[in-house]
Write an enzyme that holds these catalytic residues in place. Structure first.
Site: not given
Ligand code: 26Q
Length: 834
Positions: A382, A573, A679, A683
């Site tokens: 992602h 966002k 996303t 929407k």
């Molecule tokens: C990882 C390790 C430790 C703590 C937190 C995390 C962590 C948690 C959540 C790292 C990343 C996330 C979330 C990432 C995210 O939401 N990415 C988004 O994913 C969407 C769905 O594919 C995309 O549309 C977005 O572009 C992307 O930014």
């Protein structure tokens, strides 16, 4: 005598329905009368209240239990069918889900809206009243978690044998409040009053271990074997939340794990009289599933997070194996029967856990277990941002998962041997591709996923291409056939049918059926209506009613009046520098200056919402700047009849359902190459907003689908960004553009915060000295695009025409489409329903 008694019993039994009859044909909910009878029973038998004295909260509970009861029929039937016909199952491992509120969804999916309203009438209650009592499970940070929930809506609706696994965090994402312009975080305990939709499965418990050491011993075959002797143990208890499908009998569930202390394990401390320590240990164990980490990109790297990741996947893998062994015994069949999908690298340890269990607990050879794992796992990436790539110190493995580290070394050795064959003599490749970063002594989780998965996908065409071209290029050269794209999607059930019922009604009336709700390509039928006055008039009216609803909400929270005739220009966002909320700010100040200098601009209400990670200083500063600007502009008589700025606190799924249908303009303005997909962009467009955006993530595909005339694209393209990276000089743009200079100088001089003029110095410094996300390079092109937006909005029929074309061409972005792609090309799944 005895014989005749038996006979009577037998004949009675004949008249009695079999449990299957009851399970398969439940007609109670088909009429308002039936619903009402059930409801009153639930009120008395489950809530334990007299319907005559029940309050709204009691009714919320009774309705919820009724829905849970109804859905459990569907869920159990679906599960039974899967087992009966031995369907291959997909298990989705994700550290995050954002289902939003479930009450209204379940009612719509069960097609019970009208019966339930009738049933509630006697008690003078409406469904709206009840929704207020429902807590929102905010078990995710943003896009990634919401994507998982959209996918499960599609999986349930279309009858795929898919099951979701995750953590039942007691505290979801923090509640945000804006106090004196600043973000403040408060704990969000969504379980305080219980959650009526969940089933606790106290019998479904797995041991989870940490620490200790790996011992070698000689097994019965005279071979050396390794065994993990852990030092710490706790338990994972399952809680299931149903996931309903739209107007169908198929359903699935989300299985969330909650941490419990292992009472047996603590017995020693009790016996030695160390009662307090034993209780401490209990609290310590149970803290594992307490709280969701609020970071969505920069990684905090806390040991507790690592333990959460292992906790979640260990329980899930144990459960997957238990389910498999109910009907099979040969693990070589696992890849035909089971697909395990990794939602980003967060559940990577599942790979190692599966191998460990196969080898250490079921006696398979390491090479067989490793081959089986590669047939089972698939992985979605992602993000491409280096700082968001998950790695964990070897020391943490040594301390907590020593046996898993062994296995990772085995995999790495095997993989390095293959790299040597593929790139003979290229020592650099070995260190570049190693699963272990030797310099930092860390394990690279994304590499481990790639090496262990049969498919790896990005989430938009652009992102998947960049993945192959940049960070994973070495791996792409080695395993080109593994890399693929599945563009994200969103469920039209929640984002149109539920969030925008009036638009849904208009579409159904126009197309002649509501089949579009599960077959979104049918929306193309609306293309013929883009210049039909009667249709566009109704569309604009609905938009205006949705704006009215948002305006009322804004009045309620801030006591600000906004004009529903103004353009609602919205960016919602997570707050992150790469998403460039600051670029939006630069435009707002430009507008302010232009209005002050006497220009007659289109009236706009600019709405921003989103949470910043609590430790992300710069993001929090941006929130404060927006709020300072909002106060000044909204109170300035010279401009406030042309411009308003509103920050909506505590953005979440429910707020999104109010905000998005009210948007005229959707801001999707990340620096090209950095937003994997987005996303929110889908929407907005599906609800008839026009997009102003860069050629980033799924914006590129949206532009393709709606046509470049129906979207406002600006800014550097990805290759241009890459070209400029090395000699980028933000001051060049500052010096060249006087309007931009004025805007930045205003921020720097404390124009919006005279009480503390230094406050935004960091922002100005970072813009002028580094500008990592190239806001200054894109400023001029952004402002020009905004001028085109204004001109277009002044011509409402042209605007409406573009809006229709947006809606009509969003079929591709239904999560039904994404899930069908995954099922066919990655998971190899068949639907259980025809
Ligand atoms: C990882 C390790 C430790 C703590 C937190 C995390 C962590 C948690 C959540 C790292 C990343 C996330 C979330 C990432 C995210 O939401 N990415 C988004 O994913 C969407 C769905 O594919 C995309 O549309 C977005 O572009 C992307 O930014």
């Amino acid at each position: 005598m005895v014989i005749s008694k038996t006979r009577i019993k037998k004949s009675e039994n004949k008249k009695m329905k079999s449990s299957d009859d009851i399970m398969y044909a439940d007609a109670r909910y088909k009429t308002a009368e039936g619903v009402k009878e059930s409801l009153v029973r639930y009120m008395m038998q489950v809530v334990g209240r007299d319907p005559k004295f029940a309050d709204k909260n009691d009714w919320y509970k009774a309705v919820s239990y009724l829905l849970r009861g109804y859905l459990s029929h569907n869920y159990l039937k679906s599960a039974r069918n899967e087992v009966k016909d031995d369907y291959k199952r997909m298990y989705y491992l994700s550290m995050e889900y954002l289902p939003g509120k479930n009450l209204r969804k379940f009612i719509i999916d069960a097609d019970m809206e009208s019966n339930l309203n009738q049933a509630l009438e006697e008690f003078k209650i409406s469904i709206d009243d009840l929704e207020e009592f429902e807590p929102e499970p905010a078990l995710g940070n943003g896009g990634l978690g919401r994507l998982a929930s959209c996918f499960f809506d599609s999986i349930a609706t279309h009858g795929y044998p898919g099951h979701a696994y995750g953590i039942r965090y007691e505290y979801g994402l923090f509640r945000q409040s804006i106090e004196n312009g600043e973000q403040k975080e408060y704990p969000e305990n969504w379980l305080t009053h219980g959650y009526p939709f969940e089933f606790e499965r106290s019998e479904l418990v797995y041991p989870i271990s940490f620490g200790g050491e790996v011992v070698k011993f000689i097994n019965n075959d005279g071979k050396e074997q390794r065994q993990w002797e852990p030092a710490e143990r706790l338990k994972a208890v399952a809680f299931d939340i149903p996931v309903s499908g739209y107007k169908t009998e198929s359903a699935t569930s989300m299985r969330l794990w909650s941490a419990r202390a292992d009472s047996d394990f603590n017995l020693d401390s009790f016996n030695t009289g160390n009662y307090i320590d034993a209780v401490k240990e209990k609290t310590n164990s149970e803290s594992l599933s307490k709280v969701l980490y609020p970071e969505d990109s920069t990684l905090a790297g806390q040991v507790l997070r690592f333990k959460q990741e292992y906790f979640s996947v260990s329980a899930s893998v144990q459960d997957i194996i238990r389910r498999f062994l109910r009907t099979h015994s040969d693990f070589n069949e696992l890849p035909e029967e089971v697909s395990i999908h990794l939602n980003d690298t967060h559940p990577t340890l599942a790979i190692v856990e599966l191998i460990r269990i196969l080898v250490d607990e079921h006696g398979l050879h390491m090479n067989d277990a490793w081959r089986i794992a590669q047939g089972v796992f698939s992985y979605t990436n992602h993000t491409l941002m280096a700082e968001a790539m998950e790695t964990w110190p070897i020391s943490v493995f040594e301390e907590l998962l020593p046996r898993h580290l062994d296995i990772i070394y085995y995999i790495n050795q095997d993989f390095m041997d293959r790299v040597k064959v593929r790139f003979p003599g290229d020592l650099e490749k070995l260190s570049q591709m190693s699963l272990i970063d030797d310099a930092d002594r860390r394990v690279r989780m994304a590499f481990l996923c790639i090496v262990s998965s049969h498919h790896i996908n990005g989430v938009s065409e652009l992102h998947s291409q960049l993945m192959k071209d940049s960070i994973f290029n070495n791996f792409y050269q080695m395993f080109p056939e593994r890399f693929t794209n599945v563009t994200n999607g969103i469920t039209p059930r929640r984002w149109v049918r539920q969030a925008n019922p009036k638009l849904a009604g208009l579409i159904t009336k126009t197309i002649g059926s509501d089949n579009w709700v599960t077959n979104l390509d049918l929306l193309t039928g609306l293309n013929n209506y883009s210049s039909k006055k009667s249709f566009t008039k109704e569309l604009l009216k609905i938009k205006s009613q949705n704006k009215e609803r948002l305006a009322n909400y804004i009045k309620e929270i801030w006591d600000i009046d906004v004009d529903t005739n103004s353009m609602f220009d919205i960016q919602v966002k997570r707050i992150h520098e790469y998403k460039r909320q600051l670029l939006n700010v630069l435009h707002i100040i430009t507008r302010y200056n232009r209005i002050k200098s006497g220009q007659d601009l289109t009236k706009r209400t600019i709405v921003i919402a989103g949470k910043a990670a609590p430790a992300y200083k710069q993001a929090k500063l941006i929130i404060r700047l927006i709020n300072d600007i909002a106060v000044l502009i909204n109170n300035n008589e010279e401009v406030n009849n042309k411009l308003k700025v509103v920050y909506i606190p505590d953005y979440n799924v429910s707020k999104a359902q109010i905000i998005i249908p009210a948007a005229d303009l959707s801001e999707q303005i990340s620096l090209a190459g950095l937003e994997a997909s987005g996303t929110g962009n889908m929407k907005f467009s599906m609800n008839g907003a026009l997009t102003i955006g860069t050629m980033d993530g799924a914006n590129v595909e949206i532009a393709n689908c709606v046509g470049e005339d129906n979207i406002f694209i600006f800014g550097l393209r990805t290759p241009e960004v890459a070209d400029r990276k090395n000699d980028y000089d933000p001051r060049y743009y500052y010096d060249k553009n006087s309007e931009l200079r004025e805007v930045i100088d205003m921020i720097g001089s404390g124009y919006f915060n005279p009480e503390n003029p230094e406050r935004y110095q960091d922002i100005v410094n970072s813009l002028l000295n580094e500008d990592k996300y190239m806001l200054l390079a894109d400023y001029e092109s952004y402002v020009q695009a905004q001028e085109k937006v204004d001109a277009c909005f002044e011509n409402q029929s042209e605007w409406a025409n573009k809006s229709v074309i947006n809606i009509a061409n969003m079929g591709f972005f239904s999560s039904d489409n994404s899930v069908a792609n995954y099922a066919k090309n990655i998971w190899n799944l068949k639907k259980t329903k025809k």
